[in-house]
Design a protein around this motif. Structure first.
Motif, PDB file in Angstrom:
ATOM      1  N   GLU A   1       4.187  -1.704  -5.144  1.00 35.58           N
ATOM      2  CA  GLU A   1       3.981  -0.301  -4.781  1.00 35.58           C
ATOM      3  C   GLU A   1       3.889  -0.123  -3.273  1.00 35.58           C
ATOM      4  OE1 GLU A   1       4.551   2.181  -6.628  1.00 35.58           O
ATOM      5  OE2 GLU A   1       4.956   0.700  -8.185  1.00 35.58           O
ATOM      6  N   ARG A   2       3.234  -1.080  -2.602  1.00 34.70           N
ATOM      7  CA  ARG A   2       3.139  -0.979  -1.145  1.00 34.70           C
ATOM      8  C   ARG A   2       4.514  -1.104  -0.503  1.00 34.70           C
ATOM      9  NH1 ARG A   2      -1.988  -4.138   1.206  1.00 34.70           N
ATOM     10  NH2 ARG A   2      -1.025  -3.302   3.089  1.00 34.70           N
TER      11      ARG A   2
ATOM     12  N   SER B   1       6.634   2.047  -0.843  1.00 35.74           N
ATOM     13  CA  SER B   1       6.349   3.141   0.089  1.00 35.74           C
ATOM     14  C   SER B   1       6.878   2.851   1.492  1.00 35.74           C
ATOM     15  CB  SER B   1       4.842   3.426   0.127  1.00 35.74           C
ATOM     16  OG  SER B   1       4.153   2.341   0.714  1.00 35.74           O
TER      17      SER B   1
ATOM     18  N   SER C   1      11.025   3.176   1.339  1.00 33.12           N
ATOM     19  CA  SER C   1      11.713   4.359   0.851  1.00 33.12           C
ATOM     20  C   SER C   1      12.289   5.245   1.958  1.00 33.12           C
ATOM     21  CB  SER C   1      10.758   5.176  -0.013  1.00 33.12           C
ATOM     22  OG  SER C   1      10.438   4.435  -1.176  1.00 33.12           O
TER      23      SER C   1
END
Length: 433
Positions: free
Chosen positions: A109-110, A113, A116
């Motif tokens: 998830e890190r 982010s 992206s």
RNA sequence: GGAGGGGUUCCCGAGUGGUCAAAGGGAUCAGACUGUAAAUCUGACGGCUUAGCCUACGAAGGUUCAAAUCCUUCCCCCUCCA
């Protein structure tokens, strides 16, 4: 996102990559050229979460995805939620230790982010982010062995460099887990070919074996066109490993490597590397890079090329505001005018992310303070630094290891700006707690 | 299972009773020269309350005034033979 000035490029995309030194291997260059020229294609590159952040080495394939997007193709960014649980043996001399699935999921998830915003998610060829755990989590062993495993010859797998190098080392060996990695990655390619009509996979040159395996699997199971392309490993002219600064790896996560440190890393690029890096890490045109190369020859002390490189890459990764902050700190520290800074300037330095430590009475001794703020690894190291003449406070060379920092001579009564060596700075303020 | 070789400070690697916090090289840090570059040169490079002290040479014991160096046991690694 502004892709404006980079649009006008001549030649094919492959030519462009080659010109920038971004081409290691291609599966069938002529066919791929035709393929890319005859329509908007979909390509992908995978990133396994093996740490809580990507580092600047990962920037090469990331930015290459973007280069493809600028040429009208659709990039897929594949996050290895599944493959990250297995461990890629490519380029690794030893077996990886397995990470817990919750840890890997958190890292993913890190990474999602931070990655992206490097691609464009609007328009006809909007980028896509996928996670290979989505199609492997519910896969059962029998189907896997029957549908995928049947296409892989162990005889051929044993010939792969990544496997063979392990087998040749008696003390290492390779587990069945890592041996199977290539099957999972190959499956990804098939999955993306089916779901998104993906026909090209790119990656670092160490990924050639994995990528070609996937390409073969697509051709054999789906009877579709599939291509492979790899990018070279980034090297430095002096032979040292790229991507390490004094503090260790240079991360894309601003919490792990501050935008200021990130900017400084690029600013310190050696002359012999800077043109190479401009090609790899920026979207400046060949004309612009040629101008910077000329400037480097005419006025090397100006370091115009390094400044452009640092500005471009920092803006790409951290954005314009972070770049401005990094530049403000740089100007304040290296323009040699500490006296000219106003109280507001100091506050701004703190906001800009300049390293800062609150000093308690217990750490008021110079040596303790140096150790506390991290400029020295221990009091002994701090003592040696002072003896070597390597410590300055507010511009004044420190010679007395026993001196106390009581802020009576601090700027505006509360700022000590400490410098270790030429490039390491730290702000000391009274502890508020 | 048998025979031999080895585990030294971040890494490589010398050292076979005191002169050893331990050669040499690498990495790292600082200084000089510079351009916040490269190369080069100089110094530092276990810790601390720093003319001294403490902790370290795979682990634990032992011999000795004194051990990385000698002895015992144990752990781990490599080579050859089976």
């Amino acid at each position: 996102m502004d892709f404006g000035s980079t649009r006008a490029m001549s030649g094919t995309l492959i030519d462009e990559l080659r010109r920038r030194g971004l081409l290691a291997q291609v599966s069938d260059e002529a066919a791929l050229n035709d393929h890319l020229a005859s329509g908007s294609r979909t390509l992908y590159c995978g990133f396994d979460p093996t740490a809580d952040s990507l580092h600047i080495g990962n920037l090469v394939p990331l930015l290459t995805l973007r280069r493809f997007q600028l040429f009208g193709h659709r990039p897929i960014l594949l996050l290895g939620g599944a493959t990250g649980l297995i461990g890629d043996p490519s380029g690794r001399p030893d077996e990886r230790s397995l990470n817990h699935s919750e840890v890997v999921a958190g890292w993913l998830e890190r990474i999602r982010s931070q990655v992206s915003h490097l691609l464009d998610f609007a328009g006809d060829n909007a980028a896509v982010v996928v996670n290979n755990l989505d199609w492997t989590a519910d896969l059962d062993v029998i189907s896997f062995l029957r549908d995928i495993g049947k296409y892989f010859s162990v005889n051929a797998m044993m010939q792969r460099d990544s496997v063979r190098s392990r087998l040749e080392r008696d003390e290492e060996g390779i587990s069945y887990t890592e041996f199977s990695y290539v099957l999972l990655q190959s499956m990804d390619y098939v999955e993306l070919a089916e779901r998104y009509d993906c026909s090209l996979q790119i990656g670092g040159s160490d990924q050639w074996g994995n990528i070609v395996s996937g390409m073969d699997l697509v051709r054999r199971t789906l009877s579709r066109e599939a291509f492979a392309l790899t990018l070279p490993l980034v090297t430095k002219a002096d032979g040292n490993k790229f991507g390490k600064s004094a503090a260790g790896a240079v991360w894309l996560d601003p919490a792990k490597t501050s935008p200021y440190s990130f900017y400084q890393f690029w600013l310190n690029t050696a002359d012999s590397d800077v043109v190479h890096f401009l090609n790899i890490f920026t979207f400046l045109t060949h004309e612009q890079i040629a101008e910077l190369a000329a400037a480097l020859g005419n006025a090397p002390a100006e370091r115009a090329a390094q400044k452009s490189l640092a500005a471009e890459v920092t803006a790409l990764v951290h954005g314009g505001a972070a770049l401005a902050s990094a530049q403000r700190i740089t100007t304040a520290l290296f323009a040699g005018k500490l006296d000219a800074l106003t109280e507001a300037d100091f506050e701004q330095l703190r906001l800009d992310g300049m390293a800062c430590t609150g000093l308690t009475a217990a750490d008021a001794g110079l040596l303790a303070a140096l150790a506390e703020c991290g400029l020295a690894t221990s009091r002994s190291a701090a003592r040696k630094l002072v003896a070597d003449g390597g410590v300055r406070i507010n511009g004044t060379l420190q010679t007395d290891p026993e001196r106390q920092l009581d802020f009576t001579d601090a700027l505006f009564g509360r700022f000590y700006i400490v410098r270790r060596g030429k490039k390491n700075w730290h702000l000391l303020v009274p502890d508020q707690g």
